[in-house]
Structures are given as structure tokens and as C-alpha cells.
Design a protein around this motif. Structure first.
Motif, short mmCIF file in Angstrom:
data_model
loop_
_atom_site.label_atom_id
_atom_site.label_comp_id
_atom_site.label_asym_id
_atom_site.label_seq_id
_atom_site.Cartn_x
_atom_site.Cartn_y
_atom_site.Cartn_z
N ASP A 56 -17.43 4.10 53.62
CA ASP A 56 -17.74 2.80 54.23
C ASP A 56 -16.49 2.09 54.73
O ASP A 56 -16.30 0.88 54.54
CB ASP A 56 -18.48 1.89 53.22
N GLY A 57 -15.62 2.87 55.36
CA GLY A 57 -14.43 2.29 55.96
C GLY A 57 -13.28 2.02 55.02
O GLY A 57 -12.25 1.49 55.42
N ARG A 58 -13.44 2.38 53.75
CA ARG A 58 -12.35 2.19 52.80
C ARG A 58 -12.05 3.51 52.09
O ARG A 58 -12.88 4.42 52.08
CB ARG A 58 -12.70 1.11 51.77
N ILE A 59 -10.86 3.61 51.53
CA ILE A 59 -10.43 4.83 50.87
C ILE A 59 -10.78 4.77 49.38
O ILE A 59 -10.44 3.82 48.69
CB ILE A 59 -8.91 5.05 51.03
N GLU A 60 -11.52 5.79 48.92
CA GLU A 60 -11.80 5.97 47.50
C GLU A 60 -11.09 7.24 47.04
O GLU A 60 -10.86 8.16 47.83
CB GLU A 60 -13.31 6.09 47.26
N TYR A 61 -10.75 7.28 45.75
CA TYR A 61 -10.03 8.43 45.21
C TYR A 61 -10.83 9.14 44.13
O TYR A 61 -11.33 8.51 43.19
CB TYR A 61 -8.68 8.00 44.63
N GLN A 62 -10.95 10.47 44.29
CA GLN A 62 -11.51 11.30 43.22
C GLN A 62 -10.38 11.66 42.26
O GLN A 62 -9.33 12.16 42.69
CB GLN A 62 -12.12 12.57 43.79
N VAL A 63 -10.59 11.39 40.98
CA VAL A 63 -9.57 11.64 39.97
C VAL A 63 -9.78 13.01 39.35
O VAL A 63 -10.86 13.32 38.84
CB VAL A 63 -9.60 10.56 38.88
N ILE A 64 -8.75 13.85 39.38
CA ILE A 64 -8.80 15.17 38.76
C ILE A 64 -7.66 15.25 37.74
O ILE A 64 -6.48 15.21 38.11
CB ILE A 64 -8.65 16.30 39.81
N ASP A 65 -8.00 15.34 36.47
CA ASP A 65 -6.99 15.38 35.42
C ASP A 65 -6.30 16.74 35.39
O ASP A 65 -6.91 17.78 35.69
CB ASP A 65 -7.63 15.11 34.05
N TYR A 66 -5.03 16.73 35.00
CA TYR A 66 -4.33 17.98 34.78
C TYR A 66 -4.92 18.70 33.58
O TYR A 66 -5.42 18.06 32.65
CB TYR A 66 -2.84 17.73 34.53
N PRO A 67 -4.85 20.03 33.56
CA PRO A 67 -5.35 20.75 32.38
C PRO A 67 -4.50 20.46 31.15
O PRO A 67 -3.34 20.05 31.25
CB PRO A 67 -5.23 22.22 32.81
#
Length: 296
Positions: A91-102
Motif C-alpha cells: 500500500d505504498g509503504r515499505i514493510e519488512y519480513q523478519v528472518i532470524d539467524y539460525p
């Protein structure tokens, strides 16, 4: 900040946010120059910092404390202290998917240009994580490694540099190394009795920069694509040289000079092909006269 103590050249002004910010600093710049990862403070006294990204000079706050930011890829993927953040537009804004380190992967240092490979440490050794598996860079090295620390990675993630310590004749020796995928670790050239450190590798993986410790006196050094060392300055010199960055194709190295009292002497650019070092302002003038020539 005092411009004499913290000199810099502003090529393009970065956008600040709509709210007042202070003490804006940079953590990392993507290899393609599109993204700049940094910190900004709401408090003029530096009481609260947060991490921000400039995308084509436009600012965005992604809501993490400042000490979390490590590196950013050409695709805008951020390597934080505990995870990576993958941007998506919603929707015109930046969202971040969080991926944790192992579990066990820690101390991230760098990220490949496509954001798929992170350089860090695993169980106390230099390692990379590609999102699927962890690779110990010291695997199969053939001698007793006491510690290893990789600090920089090439754009494709196939080359890394750093420093390792190993036992030799009952004593610890520290050496700069280059790790190459499918070929393993190579010790970079270092004169007998010296301690060598490699801190940064060019995006193409060919040129590394660092320094050499000679009886407690540090000299700047760089290594060419053959692993041969080039030491800058000497103990008798009345100035010290520190290397801070290398161009993507290894053609240019960016250095800082100071006198023996710590006084700032200037920013210089070393051309690796010729060995000629000149002031940054002169180099910029030369480049402007050759408009259109790629810098790497």
C-alpha cells in the motif's frame, strides 16, 4: 562535528525526516550505491538513536535501535544484529519480513549483493549462512586454527577475507586470509615476523585492504588478486595511513592520512594499477575530466 576532525566530502545531500533529527551517521552503503544504511537521533544530545535507510537519497525509518544495523544489500535487504529484514512494498509503504539467524550463528559482518548470503560466526569460527545452511570457512584448512574472524564478503558471496590465528612451533601466529568458495582458505602474503589483518575485499573479490603490525607499529596494506602484499608507509615516516574503502573492481583504494600527533592531513585515493596516490579533490577533478568512464 568539527570538519577538521571528521572531514568528508558531500557529493549529494541525504534527505532528513520530517521530524527533527541529529547526529546522522552511516553504517553501510550497498555496492550499487542505491541504499545507505545508517543511524539517526531524535535527541540533539544523542540520547536516542534509531536505524534508517536512504533509498535513492529518500529516508525511511525501519524501527530498530541503532546498534542493530550492520549491512545492506543491493536489493535493500538489511543484515541486523539478530536477523535479516526483507523489504516488501505494501500500500505504498515499505514493510519488512523478519528472518532470524539460525541458532548459533552470530556477529554478522557483511551481506552479499543479492542479500542471500550473510557473513558472520558460528561456534566461534568464521562462517557464512545462505538461508539454508551454515558453512564453516575454516573447514578442511589442515592446521590448528585458534580463532578466525571474517570481516568482508564479495558481491556474489564467493570470496571472504579476514584474520585467523593458528599455532606454529608452540606460538600463535595471526595472518590475513582469503576464503574462496570451492577452493577454501588461502593465507595472504605477510612478511616474516609481521602480523597481518585483512578488513575489506572489493566487490569482485580480487583486492583486499587491511594493515600490518610490525613490532607494534601499524602500516596500511593491500593485497592484489594474486595475494601479494603492498605495504604503504614505514616506521620512519612522520605520517600514518589508514585504508577505509576499495572500489567495486579494486581499481581504487580510499585512504586517510594523519601526522604523528594525530592531526588530519587529508583523504587520498590510491590507484592500484599504478601505485599513484593523490588527494581526493584532485582525483575527483581527474574523474570529472573523464566523464563517463566507469569507476567500478
Amino acid at each position: 562535528n568539527d570538519p577538521m576532525e571528521y572531514p568528508h566530502v558531500i557529493l549529494r545531500d541525504l534527505e532528513f525526516s520530517d521530524y527533527p533529527t541529529y547526529n546522522n551517521t552511516v553504517c553501510d552503503v550497498s555496492a550499487n550505491g542505491q541504499y545507505i544504511l545508517g543511524n539517526s537521533s531524535y535527541d540533539q544530545y544523542g540520547g536516542y538513536y534509531h536505524s534508517v535507510v536512504w533509498n535513492n537519497l529518500k529516508i525511511q525509518d525501519y524501527g530498530y535501535p541503532a546498534d542493530y544495523c550492520i549491512a545492506i544489500s543491493d536489493t535493500g535487504i538489511i543484515s541486523n544484529r539478530n536477523n535479516i529484514l526483507v523489504p516488501t512494498e505494501l500500500d505504498g509503504r515499505i514493510e519488512y519480513q523478519v528472518i532470524d539467524y539460525p541458532l548459533g550463528f552470530e556477529d554478522p559482518r557483511a551481506i552479499s549483493s543479492d542479500g542471500t548470503i550473510v557473513l558472520g560466526r558460528f561456534e566461534g569460527e568464521a562462517a557464512i549462512w545462505d538461508g539454508q545452511q551454515i558453512v564453516n570457512l575454516m573447514e578442511g584448512i589442515g592446521f590448528n586454527v585458534l580463532f578466525s574472524d571474517a570481516t568482508s564478503i564479495s558481491s556474489d558471496g564467493n570470496v571472504a577475507v579476514g584474520v585467523l590465528g593458528y599455532e606454529e612451533n608452540g606460538e600463535q601466529t595471526n595472518r590475513a586470509f582469503k576464503w574462496i568458495k570451492d577452493d577454501g582458505v588461502h593465507l595472504l602474503e605477510c612478511d616474516f615476523g609481521d602480523t597481518c589483518y585483512a578488513w575489506k575485499v572489493s566487490a569482485d573479490g580480487k583486492v583486499a585492504i587491511g594493515d600490518v603490525d610490525r613490532d607494534g607499529h601499524f602500516n596500511a596494506a593491500w593485497w592484489d588478486k594474486y595475494g601479494e602484499i603492498h605495504v604503504l608507509g614505514n616506521q620512519a615516516s612522520n605520517e600514518t595511513i589508514s585504508l577505509h574503502a576499495v572500489s567495486n573492481n579494486g581499481s581504487y583504494i580510499f585512504a586517510e592520512k594523519r601526522d604523528n600527533t594525530g592531526g588530519f592531513l587529508g583523504i587520498f585515493v590510491l590507484e592500484t594499477k599504478t601505485g599513484i596516490m593523490q588527494p581526493l579533490q584532485d582525483w575527483l577533478m581527474d574523474i570529472s575530466n573523464l566523464f563517463g568512464e566507469p569507476l567500478g
